[in-house]
Design an enzyme around this catalytic site. Sequence first.
Site, PDB file in Angstrom:
ATOM      1  CB  THR A  74      72.625  61.487 123.106  1.00 27.81           C
ATOM      2  OG1 THR A  74      72.863  60.140 123.494  1.00 27.81           O
ATOM      3  CG2 THR A  74      71.130  61.726 122.917  1.00 27.81           C
TER       4      THR A  74
ATOM      5  CG  LEU B 101      76.775  51.921 119.049  1.00 23.35           C
ATOM      6  CD1 LEU B 101      76.368  50.511 119.440  1.00 23.35           C
ATOM      7  CD2 LEU B 101      75.722  52.573 118.163  1.00 23.35           C
TER       8      LEU B 101
ATOM      9  CB  THR C 131      78.098  60.068 126.547  1.00 22.27           C
ATOM     10  OG1 THR C 131      78.502  61.324 127.102  1.00 22.27           O
ATOM     11  CG2 THR C 131      78.897  58.959 127.199  1.00 22.27           C
ATOM     12  CB  CYS C 132      74.678  57.400 123.336  1.00 20.86           C
ATOM     13  SG  CYS C 132      73.818  57.749 124.889  1.00 20.86           S
ATOM     14  CB  SER C 133      76.937  59.217 119.072  1.00 21.42           C
ATOM     15  OG  SER C 133      75.566  59.000 118.841  1.00 21.42           O
TER      16      SER C 133
END
Length: 160
Positions: free
Chosen positions: A45, A53, A47-49
Amino acid sequence: MTIHVGDRIPEVTLKRIREGMETLDTTALFDGRKAVLFAVPGAFTPTCSAQHLPGFVERFAEFRQRGIDVFCMAVNDPFVMKAWGESQQVPDGLQLLSDGNGDFTRALGLELDASSSGMGMRSRRFALYVENGVVRETFIEEPGKFEVSSAQYVLEHLPS
């Protein structure tokens, strides 16, 4: 009930793929070590990518220099977590954990209903600092935010 400082990590099993599928008990995983567990609403997703992370990948050595293990968790299956780790060039030692059914997320009281986005029940974005299975710091985001669970923020606010 949401997890608080001083609480023990609930005992639940998670999955991970290394040489093959592994089942991990959270008590065994967190007892006897210092660790940061951060959770994302979903692998791959935005923001996560793009931020969450990658920040931990970038700062991973700083956590390790302080004797802290780093775990990333999402309510995704272990195959997705493995593929995401490979696509993000996650270093050996930064472990990607699958909470595929959301059992651990519910036990922590940190679930997020993302049904409006077609994602079902997911984890809120958060980070926990754990020593010997006991939560020492919590960094829990408000929905839609990415401020207090970043690698940089967590490093700056860890107990000395």
